[in-house]
Design a protein around this motif. Sequence first.
Motif, PDB file in Angstrom:
ATOM      1  N   TYR A  34      83.567 165.799  46.162  1.00 39.89           N
ATOM      2  CA  TYR A  34      84.301 166.237  47.351  1.00 39.89           C
ATOM      3  C   TYR A  34      85.761 166.529  47.005  1.00 39.89           C
ATOM      4  O   TYR A  34      86.337 167.500  47.500  1.00 39.89           O
ATOM      5  CB  TYR A  34      84.221 165.198  48.470  1.00 39.89           C
ATOM      6  N   ALA A  35      86.370 165.708  46.167  1.00 37.25           N
ATOM      7  CA  ALA A  35      87.756 165.942  45.758  1.00 37.25           C
ATOM      8  C   ALA A  35      87.874 167.260  44.994  1.00 37.25           C
ATOM      9  O   ALA A  35      88.832 168.023  45.195  1.00 37.25           O
ATOM     10  CB  ALA A  35      88.258 164.778  44.898  1.00 37.25           C
ATOM     11  N   GLU A  36      86.913 167.537  44.145  1.00 36.99           N
ATOM     12  CA  GLU A  36      86.903 168.795  43.398  1.00 36.99           C
ATOM     13  C   GLU A  36      86.753 169.988  44.345  1.00 36.99           C
ATOM     14  O   GLU A  36      87.450 171.003  44.206  1.00 36.99           O
ATOM     15  CB  GLU A  36      85.759 168.771  42.386  1.00 36.99           C
ATOM     16  N   ALA A  37      85.854 169.851  45.311  1.00 40.71           N
ATOM     17  CA  ALA A  37      85.652 170.924  46.288  1.00 40.71           C
ATOM     18  C   ALA A  37      86.926 171.150  47.097  1.00 40.71           C
ATOM     19  O   ALA A  37      87.319 172.296  47.351  1.00 40.71           O
ATOM     20  CB  ALA A  37      84.480 170.587  47.209  1.00 40.71           C
ATOM     21  N   LYS A  38      87.580 170.070  47.492  1.00 43.61           N
ATOM     22  CA  LYS A  38      88.819 170.173  48.261  1.00 43.61           C
ATOM     23  C   LYS A  38      89.901 170.861  47.445  1.00 43.61           C
ATOM     24  O   LYS A  38      90.626 171.726  47.948  1.00 43.61           O
ATOM     25  CB  LYS A  38      89.285 168.791  48.706  1.00 43.61           C
ATOM     26  N   THR A  40      89.476 173.015  45.277  1.00 47.08           N
ATOM     27  CA  THR A  40      89.102 174.421  45.138  1.00 47.08           C
ATOM     28  C   THR A  40      89.341 175.182  46.441  1.00 47.08           C
ATOM     29  O   THR A  40      89.243 176.400  46.471  1.00 47.08           O
ATOM     30  CB  THR A  40      87.609 174.523  44.726  1.00 47.08           C
ATOM     31  N   GLY A  41      89.643 174.448  47.522  1.00 47.58           N
ATOM     32  CA  GLY A  41      89.968 175.089  48.790  1.00 47.58           C
ATOM     33  C   GLY A  41      88.931 174.927  49.888  1.00 47.58           C
ATOM     34  O   GLY A  41      89.082 175.477  50.977  1.00 47.58           O
ATOM     35  N   TYR A  42      87.878 174.177  49.619  1.00 53.68           N
ATOM     36  CA  TYR A  42      86.853 173.968  50.646  1.00 53.68           C
ATOM     37  C   TYR A  42      87.270 172.867  51.609  1.00 53.68           C
ATOM     38  O   TYR A  42      87.957 171.912  51.232  1.00 53.68           O
ATOM     39  CB  TYR A  42      85.508 173.598  50.011  1.00 53.68           C
ATOM     40  N   ASP A  43      86.841 173.007  52.870  1.00 50.97           N
ATOM     41  CA  ASP A  43      87.085 171.992  53.878  1.00 50.97           C
ATOM     42  C   ASP A  43      85.967 170.948  53.767  1.00 50.97           C
ATOM     43  O   ASP A  43      84.809 171.234  54.094  1.00 50.97           O
ATOM     44  CB  ASP A  43      87.092 172.616  55.281  1.00 50.97           C
ATOM     45  N   THR A  44      86.312 169.770  53.293  1.00 51.06           N
ATOM     46  CA  THR A  44      85.287 168.765  53.015  1.00 51.06           C
ATOM     47  C   THR A  44      84.656 168.206  54.283  1.00 51.06           C
ATOM     48  O   THR A  44      83.493 167.791  54.263  1.00 51.06           O
ATOM     49  CB  THR A  44      85.847 167.617  52.157  1.00 51.06           C
ATOM     50  N   ARG A  45      85.381 168.215  55.369  1.00 51.74           N
ATOM     51  CA  ARG A  45      84.806 167.739  56.630  1.00 51.74           C
ATOM     52  C   ARG A  45      83.653 168.651  57.045  1.00 51.74           C
ATOM     53  O   ARG A  45      82.581 168.185  57.457  1.00 51.74           O
ATOM     54  CB  ARG A  45      85.884 167.708  57.698  1.00 51.74           C
ATOM     55  N   THR A  46      83.878 169.955  56.930  1.00 54.45           N
ATOM     56  CA  THR A  46      82.827 170.916  57.255  1.00 54.45           C
ATOM     57  C   THR A  46      81.679 170.808  56.260  1.00 54.45           C
ATOM     58  O   THR A  46      80.507 170.891  56.644  1.00 54.45           O
ATOM     59  CB  THR A  46      83.405 172.345  57.281  1.00 54.45           C
ATOM     60  N   MET A  47      82.002 170.606  55.000  1.00 56.36           N
ATOM     61  CA  MET A  47      80.957 170.435  53.985  1.00 56.36           C
ATOM     62  C   MET A  47      80.062 169.253  54.328  1.00 56.36           C
ATOM     63  O   MET A  47      78.842 169.335  54.202  1.00 56.36           O
ATOM     64  CB  MET A  47      81.570 170.226  52.597  1.00 56.36           C
ATOM     65  N   ARG A  48      80.659 168.145  54.744  1.00 58.22           N
ATOM     66  CA  ARG A  48      79.868 166.957  55.101  1.00 58.22           C
ATOM     67  C   ARG A  48      78.925 167.275  56.268  1.00 58.22           C
ATOM     68  O   ARG A  48      77.774 166.837  56.280  1.00 58.22           O
ATOM     69  CB  ARG A  48      80.783 165.787  55.448  1.00 58.22           C
ATOM     70  N   THR A  49      79.427 168.050  57.233  1.00 56.68           N
ATOM     71  CA  THR A  49      78.590 168.437  58.365  1.00 56.68           C
ATOM     72  C   THR A  49      77.425 169.298  57.900  1.00 56.68           C
ATOM     73  O   THR A  49      76.273 169.087  58.301  1.00 56.68           O
ATOM     74  CB  THR A  49      79.433 169.187  59.417  1.00 56.68           C
ATOM     75  N   VAL A  50      77.715 170.276  57.038  1.00 54.57           N
ATOM     76  CA  VAL A  50      76.667 171.159  56.531  1.00 54.57           C
ATOM     77  C   VAL A  50      75.626 170.364  55.749  1.00 54.57           C
ATOM     78  O   VAL A  50      74.407 170.571  55.906  1.00 54.57           O
ATOM     79  CB  VAL A  50      77.276 172.280  55.663  1.00 54.57           C
ATOM     80  N   ILE A  51      76.068 169.448  54.933  1.00 54.25           N
ATOM     81  CA  ILE A  51      75.135 168.630  54.146  1.00 54.25           C
ATOM     82  C   ILE A  51      74.264 167.787  55.067  1.00 54.25           C
ATOM     83  O   ILE A  51      73.049 167.673  54.870  1.00 54.25           O
ATOM     84  CB  ILE A  51      75.898 167.777  53.122  1.00 54.25           C
ATOM     85  N   ARG A  52      74.874 167.196  56.097  1.00 54.54           N
ATOM     86  CA  ARG A  52      74.102 166.406  57.057  1.00 54.54           C
ATOM     87  C   ARG A  52      73.050 167.279  57.742  1.00 54.54           C
ATOM     88  O   ARG A  52      71.903 166.866  57.917  1.00 54.54           O
ATOM     89  CB  ARG A  52      75.042 165.761  58.073  1.00 54.54           C
TER      90      ARG A  52
END
Length: 78
Positions: A34-38, A40-52
């Motif tokens: 998640y830190a790496e994704a962040k 790189t510019g990704y919104d980790t909160r949205t990523m967590r939602t998508v993964i869920r």
Amino acid sequence: MVSVSSDHLRQFSERIETLEAEKAEVARQIRDVYAEAKATGYDTRTMRTVIRLRQMETGRRREAEALLETYKSALGLD
């Protein structure tokens, strides 16, 4: 009174301790991703939602999304 085998109890305890250590390592690795994704510019909160959502069964996901849309509409968030 329950009979307790110290060998069995020790084995169970050691297995649980090993699994807990492995779980902590996996959790650390997930945080790193998640830190790496962040970074790189990704919104980790949205990523967590998508993964869920990806982990849900299709029918359950559609039901949850429809309910969310209903609530948003009722609150004028469209």
